[in-house]
Design an enzyme around this catalytic site. Structure first.
Site, PDB file in Angstrom:
ATOM      1  N   TYR A  63       0.843  -1.212   0.000  1.00 50.70           N
ATOM      2  CA  TYR A  63       0.000   0.000   0.000  1.00 50.70           C
ATOM      3  C   TYR A  63       0.874   1.256   0.000  1.00 50.70           C
ATOM      4  CZ  TYR A  63      -4.599   2.148   0.870  1.00 50.70           C
ATOM      5  OH  TYR A  63      -5.773   2.841   0.774  1.00 50.70           O
ATOM      6  N   LYS A  86      -3.260   8.111   3.422  1.00 52.87           N
ATOM      7  CA  LYS A  86      -4.441   7.856   4.272  1.00 52.87           C
ATOM      8  C   LYS A  86      -4.218   8.367   5.700  1.00 52.87           C
ATOM      9  CE  LYS A  86      -7.142   5.917   1.266  1.00 52.87           C
ATOM     10  NZ  LYS A  86      -8.015   6.837   0.526  1.00 52.87           N
TER      11      LYS A  86
HETATM   12  P1  NAD Z   1     -12.373   4.005  -7.696  1.00 52.33           P
HETATM   13  O1  NAD Z   1     -11.270   3.884  -8.685  1.00 52.33           O
HETATM   14  O2  NAD Z   1     -13.693   3.508  -8.078  1.00 52.33           O
HETATM   15  O3  NAD Z   1     -12.505   5.487  -7.152  1.00 52.33           O
HETATM   16  C1  NAD Z   1     -11.391   6.359  -7.044  1.00 52.33           C
HETATM   17  C2  NAD Z   1     -11.876   7.674  -7.604  1.00 52.33           C
HETATM   18  O4  NAD Z   1     -10.900   8.709  -7.397  1.00 52.33           O
HETATM   19  C3  NAD Z   1     -12.138   7.602  -9.121  1.00 52.33           C
HETATM   20  O5  NAD Z   1     -13.470   7.954  -9.385  1.00 52.33           O
HETATM   21  C4  NAD Z   1     -11.181   8.622  -9.684  1.00 52.33           C
HETATM   22  O6  NAD Z   1     -11.674   9.264 -10.834  1.00 52.33           O
HETATM   23  C5  NAD Z   1     -11.089   9.577  -8.494  1.00 52.33           C
HETATM   24  N1  NAD Z   1      -9.987  10.521  -8.629  1.00 52.33           N
HETATM   25  C6  NAD Z   1      -8.651  10.284  -8.711  1.00 52.33           C
HETATM   26  N2  NAD Z   1      -7.985  11.444  -8.908  1.00 52.33           N
HETATM   27  C7  NAD Z   1      -8.930  12.429  -8.958  1.00 52.33           C
HETATM   28  C8  NAD Z   1      -8.880  13.825  -9.145  1.00 52.33           C
HETATM   29  N3  NAD Z   1      -7.728  14.485  -9.354  1.00 52.33           N
HETATM   30  N4  NAD Z   1     -10.050  14.532  -9.137  1.00 52.33           N
HETATM   31  C9  NAD Z   1     -11.233  13.903  -8.970  1.00 52.33           C
HETATM   32  N5  NAD Z   1     -11.342  12.573  -8.774  1.00 52.33           N
HETATM   33  C10 NAD Z   1     -10.194  11.852  -8.779  1.00 52.33           C
HETATM   34  O7  NAD Z   1     -11.827   3.200  -6.395  1.00 52.33           O
HETATM   35  P2  NAD Z   1     -12.400   3.106  -4.920  1.00 52.33           P
HETATM   36  O8  NAD Z   1     -11.689   1.934  -4.332  1.00 52.33           O
HETATM   37  O9  NAD Z   1     -13.863   3.173  -4.905  1.00 52.33           O
HETATM   38  O10 NAD Z   1     -11.783   4.391  -4.231  1.00 52.33           O
HETATM   39  C11 NAD Z   1     -12.565   5.360  -3.543  1.00 52.33           C
HETATM   40  C12 NAD Z   1     -11.916   5.692  -2.211  1.00 52.33           C
HETATM   41  O11 NAD Z   1     -12.015   4.556  -1.348  1.00 52.33           O
HETATM   42  C13 NAD Z   1     -10.429   6.023  -2.302  1.00 52.33           C
HETATM   43  O12 NAD Z   1     -10.133   7.053  -1.367  1.00 52.33           O
HETATM   44  C14 NAD Z   1      -9.790   4.727  -1.859  1.00 52.33           C
HETATM   45  O13 NAD Z   1      -8.479   4.906  -1.375  1.00 52.33           O
HETATM   46  C15 NAD Z   1     -10.750   4.323  -0.765  1.00 52.33           C
HETATM   47  N6  NAD Z   1     -10.699   2.942  -0.292  1.00 52.33           N
HETATM   48  C16 NAD Z   1     -10.697   1.933  -1.188  1.00 52.33           C
HETATM   49  C17 NAD Z   1     -10.640   0.630  -0.717  1.00 52.33           C
HETATM   50  C18 NAD Z   1     -10.601  -0.518  -1.687  1.00 52.33           C
HETATM   51  O14 NAD Z   1     -10.187  -1.610  -1.291  1.00 52.33           O
HETATM   52  N7  NAD Z   1     -11.046  -0.361  -2.900  1.00 52.33           N
HETATM   53  C19 NAD Z   1     -10.621   0.369   0.658  1.00 52.33           C
HETATM   54  C20 NAD Z   1     -10.642   1.446   1.541  1.00 52.33           C
HETATM   55  C21 NAD Z   1     -10.681   2.744   1.053  1.00 52.33           C
END
Ligand code: NAD
Length: 258
Positions: free
Chosen positions: A157, A164
């Site tokens: 990570y 984070k």
């Molecule tokens: P995802 O790829 O569906 O979503 C990530 C989003 O961030 C995308 O829509 C992307 O367009 C957006 N993004 C990136 N750079 C950007 C910018 N400059 N301006 C606007 N938008 C931007 O993936 P996800 O897993 O749904 O991620 C959403 C959140 O959840 C993130 O913060 C991620 O770290 C967090 N998260 C994910 C997980 C996992 O396992 N998938 C677990 C815990 C937390």
């Protein structure tokens, strides 16, 4: 059942139907809320526009790169014109270059570090600032962001773990800063979910399988479970909760190694 009829939310970070932000959107819609979406750029817009159009009534969508002050101001200006208030904001945005999502923080150049923290952490502050006049018009508001167990080290990570940790502390300082205006700010710390962003993390499949084995509930968390917990934090049922990290990970975080 949470009732969010008459409440308005902006959800930033839907890339497709697997996005955590889409899980949150579906929970908000089930509760009767009115939701608008933002998408990062034209390339991702196609899928988001299709998802928005499938809803009844169709959802408003806006292109918004969260690092563009101009686009952020434009979106909140449009919400001001259309809704005149906002009850909640979902920040579900993160980015780190793929080479920094595998072990080796000593290889990370300053520009990657700053870019990742700008997109994944600072934009929470930027969007909350932009939302404040609309929250004030609503008599208060609720902001949530998405974290991942930021006090622990997961070698792959790497840079995102640092982002984070910064995000969670930014969330707490924001909670202090805006609390007297009746605006709450919290983080949801979700277990691993197979999304576009997750695909960039080295060894993600192992993390995903390991999480299910470790978690007291013995399985991976669903988008619906993350969405429902998020809708709770965004609702008046959580009016006494701010500055918190709510784990929605089937309990994985309580387990020590070994
Ligand atoms: P995802 O790829 O569906 O979503 C990530 C989003 O961030 C995308 O829509 C992307 O367009 C957006 N993004 C990136 N750079 C950007 C910018 N400059 N301006 C606007 N938008 C931007 O993936 P996800 O897993 O749904 O991620 C959403 C959140 O959840 C993130 O913060 C991620 O770290 C967090 N998260 C994910 C997980 C996992 O396992 N998938 C677990 C815990 C937390």
């Amino acid at each position: 059942m949470i009732d969010l009829k008459g409440k308005h939310y902006l959800v930033a970070g839907v890339a497709n139907k697997n996005s955590i932000a889409w899980g949150v959107t579906e929970s908000l819609l089930r509760a009767g809320a009115t939701v608008a979406l933002t998408y990062q750029n034209e390339r991702l817009g196609e899928r988001v526009l299709a998802l928005a159009a499938e809803q009844t009534p169709p959802l408003d969508t806006h292109e918004m790169d969260a690092t563009s002050k101009q686009q952020v101001e434009e979106v909140f200006g449009k919400l001001q014109d259309k809704w005149g208030k906002l009850d909640g904001l979902v920040h579900s945005i993160a980015y780190a270059p793929r080479e920094d999502l595998q072990p080796g923080i000593t290889r990370t150049p300053a520009e990657n570090y700053l870019l990742s923290l700008h997109i994944s952490s600072y934009t929470l502050i930027e969007l909350t600032r932009a939302a404040m006049p609309l929250f004030e018009a609503a008599g208060g508001g609720s902001v949530i962001t998405m974290s991942y167990n930021a006090t622990k080290v997961f070698p792959n990570y790497n840079l995102m773990g640092i982002a984070k940790a910064t995000l969670e502390q930014s969330m707490k300082y924001l909670a202090w800063d805006v609390g007297r205006k009746n605006v709450r700010v919290n983080a949801v710390s979700a277990g691993p979910v197979k999304t576009l962003a997750a695909r960039g993390i080295g060894g993600f499949t192992d993390m995903f399988e390991q999480a299910a084995k470790m978690a007291p509930l013995g399985r991976n968390v669903t988008l619906e479970e993350i969405g429902n917990a998020s809708a709770f934090l965004l609702s008046p049922l959580a009016n006494g909760i701010t500055g918190q990290v709510l784990f929605v990970d089937n309990g994985q975080n309580i387990i020590g190694a070994g």
